[in-house]
Design an enzyme around this catalytic site. Structure first.
Site, PDB file in Angstrom:
ATOM      1  N   PHE A 147       1.047  -1.276  -0.005  1.00  0.00           N
ATOM      2  CA  PHE A 147       0.103   0.065  -0.022  1.00  0.00           C
ATOM      3  C   PHE A 147       0.989   1.331   0.014  1.00  0.00           C
ATOM      4  CE2 PHE A 147      -2.281   3.778   1.624  1.00  0.00           C
ATOM      5  CZ  PHE A 147      -3.383   3.470   1.033  1.00  0.00           C
ATOM      6  N   ASP A 232       9.551   2.844   2.099  1.00  0.00           N
ATOM      7  CA  ASP A 232       8.209   3.827   2.085  1.00  0.00           C
ATOM      8  C   ASP A 232       7.719   3.540   3.797  1.00  0.00           C
ATOM      9  OD1 ASP A 232       5.857   5.020   2.682  1.00  0.00           O
ATOM     10  OD2 ASP A 232       4.654   3.790   0.893  1.00  0.00           O
ATOM     11  N   LYS A 261       2.513  10.909   7.234  1.00  0.00           N
ATOM     12  CA  LYS A 261       1.947  10.861   8.451  1.00  0.00           C
ATOM     13  C   LYS A 261       2.174  11.577   9.632  1.00  0.00           C
ATOM     14  CE  LYS A 261      -0.943   7.041   6.848  1.00  0.00           C
ATOM     15  NZ  LYS A 261      -0.677   6.178   5.955  1.00  0.00           N
TER      16      LYS A 261
HETATM   17  C1  LIG Z   1      -0.773   6.013   4.288  1.00  0.00           C
HETATM   18  C2  LIG Z   1       0.234   5.720   3.444  1.00  0.00           C
HETATM   19  C3  LIG Z   1       0.671   6.228   2.223  1.00  0.00           C
HETATM   20  C4  LIG Z   1      -0.320   7.356   1.670  1.00  0.00           C
HETATM   21  O1  LIG Z   1      -0.192   8.577   2.562  1.00  0.00           O
HETATM   22  P1  LIG Z   1      -1.371   9.633   2.171  1.00  0.00           P
HETATM   23  O2  LIG Z   1      -0.930  10.757   3.078  1.00  0.00           O
HETATM   24  O3  LIG Z   1      -2.752   8.996   2.657  1.00  0.00           O
HETATM   25  O4  LIG Z   1      -1.394   9.898   0.615  1.00  0.00           O
HETATM   26  C5  LIG Z   1       1.759   5.751   1.506  1.00  0.00           C
HETATM   27  N1  LIG Z   1       2.572   4.845   2.160  1.00  0.00           N
HETATM   28  C6  LIG Z   1       2.231   4.269   3.008  1.00  0.00           C
HETATM   29  C7  LIG Z   1       3.123   2.917   3.669  1.00  0.00           C
HETATM   30  C8  LIG Z   1       1.324   4.636   4.004  1.00  0.00           C
HETATM   31  O5  LIG Z   1       0.645   3.864   5.268  1.00  0.00           O
END
Ligand SMILES: *Cc1c(COP(=O)(O)O)cnc(C)c1O
Length: 406
Positions: A147, A232, A261
């Site tokens: 994700f 990520d 985040k």
């Molecule tokens: C939440 C998330 C995203 C996307 O972040 P947004 O601020 O919602 O666009 C990307 N990568 C990971 C691992 C995430 O948990």
């Protein structure tokens, strides 16, 4: 949507919202009006312990005084300039974040998905300009179950039908391998491979922790084959797993950190990629940007977040509380829970189908004052604020025990 225990105010607000709000979410039936620390209060004054923390965006809890104060102060001075001009906050933020990451350069954006897109663009530009990959031939290796956000490019390399179906055509240039299998990455690398893009712990998939040694092996293979390793860490980073970055679980340093985040301190969206000059230096003026990325309000908040992380206090809390939570959750295995996966203060709990779905358990917990989120049918995911107390965690696990027995 409505159930007998909902009061009229709550029902009224939810119905009004549903009249004109696109149905891209299916929230639990609670209407939150205020919050502080690990607790939120609904419109009727009922309190709930927040075990989701907006998917780790609230790692420091709601309205952390040190973050709120810097945001208020900045709100009184300057909020937005665009990158057409300099502002007096962004350089301070970039210095501090680069130092936290042990890297040279920061490229600020807003949301996590934008930061992932930025990493993809950087890796492709690096492939053409440094590695010498033929024009438009660069590929990026991604993991099954990933994700990385919701943009069209990103959902194109998701394997979750709900995220992906009917949003094509999908962009080419992504190669899938199973998560947790470094040999599969090694086998998938060819002369066109620009990067491997991974979550060090897969959050949305249900807190899937790869086998020990995986990240180390990925680091070795990518370094040996001249391929970038993009981590990520949007959800796993900034304290959640008991370290500043989940890559530290295996003493691994990726080429590019993708952050988001919690970087926004629970106040506003702040994201960034962080890398050394030989990688991020490939991006030239005018090639990438964002109207809001690096704005002074975001930079002031982000700087405070980095300062808070630089003491190690929150990482230490996550590690200690995570061990405490793990011990408590393990007692539920075989009693309505089929498996628990945990990394720091972050857990995926698989619910026995005989007890109900993840959603049903989340709804029952809501009735007992605990907020969690279900994922993929049978899993509930918890990511409590790192400021939570051990006694509060114990209380929450007791509520889960009651709900599983009901
Ligand atoms: C939440 C998330 C995203 C996307 O972040 P947004 O601020 O919602 O666009 C990307 N990568 C990971 C691992 C995430 O948990």
């Amino acid at each position: 949507m409505t159930s007998p225990r909902l009061d009229t105010a709550t029902i009224g607000i939810i119905s009004a919202e549903e009249a004109h709000l696109a149905h891209n979410y299916h929230p639990l039936p609670v209407v939150i009006a205020r919050a502080e620390g690990s607790w939120v209060t609904d419109v009727e004054g009922k309190r709930y312990l927040d075990l989701l923390s907006a998917y780790s965006a609230l790692n420091f809890g709601h309205l952390h005084p040190a973050i709120v104060s810097v945001a208020r102060e900045q709100l009184g001075r300057l909020t937005l300039t665009s990158r057409a001009y300099h502002n007096d906050q962004l350089g301070l933020f970039a210095d501090a974040l680069a130092e936290l990451c042990g890297k040279d350069l920061v490229l600020p954006m807003n949301t996590g998905a934008e930061a992932v897109e930025t990493a993809i663009k950087t890796a492709r530009a690096w492939a053409y300009r440094v590695k010498g990959v033929a024009a438009d031939a660069a590929t990026i290796i991604v993991a099954d179950g990933n994700f990385h956000g919701r943009t069209t490019t990103i959902v194109g390399f998701s394997d979750d039908p709900t995220a992906r179906d009917d949003f094509g055509p999908y962009g080419p240039g992504f190669v899938h391998v199973p998560f947790g299998d470094a040999a599969a990455i090694e086998a998938a690398i060819d002369e066109n491979t620009a990067a491997v893009l991974l979550e060090p712990v897969q959050g949305e998939a249900g807190v899937v922790v790869p086998p020990e040694g995986y990240l180390r092996r990925v680091r070795e293979v990518t370094a040996a084959r001249n391929v970038l390793f993009i981590a990520d860490e949007v959800q796993s980073g900034l304290g959640r797993v008991g370290y500043t970055f989940a890559c530290e679980r295996e003493d691994v340093v990726p080429d590019i950190y993708v952050l988001g985040k919690a970087l926004g301190g629970g106040i506003l969206p702040v994201s960034a990629i962080v890398a050394d000059r030989d990688v991020l230096g490939v991006i030239r003026a005018g090639e990438h940007g964002s109207t809001f990325g690096g704005n002074p309000l975001a930079a002031a908040v982000g700087l405070r977040v980095v300062e808070m992380l630089s003491t190690g206090e929150f990482q230490q809390r996550a590690r200690a509380l995570g061990e405490h939570l793990d011990a408590a959750l393990q007692t539920l295995v075989g009693h309505g829970v089929t498996a628990v996966r945990i990394a720091g203060l972050w857990a995926g709990i698989d619910i026995d189908p005989a007890v109900g779905t993840g959603r049903e358990v989340a709804e029952r917990l809501l009735g007992r004052g605990v907020l969690v989120k279900d994922t993929h049918g049978q899993t509930i995911r918890i990511a409590p604020p790192l400021v939570i107390r051990a006694t509060e965690l114990d209380w929450a696990v007791e509520q889960l025990r009651v709900v599983l027995q009901a």
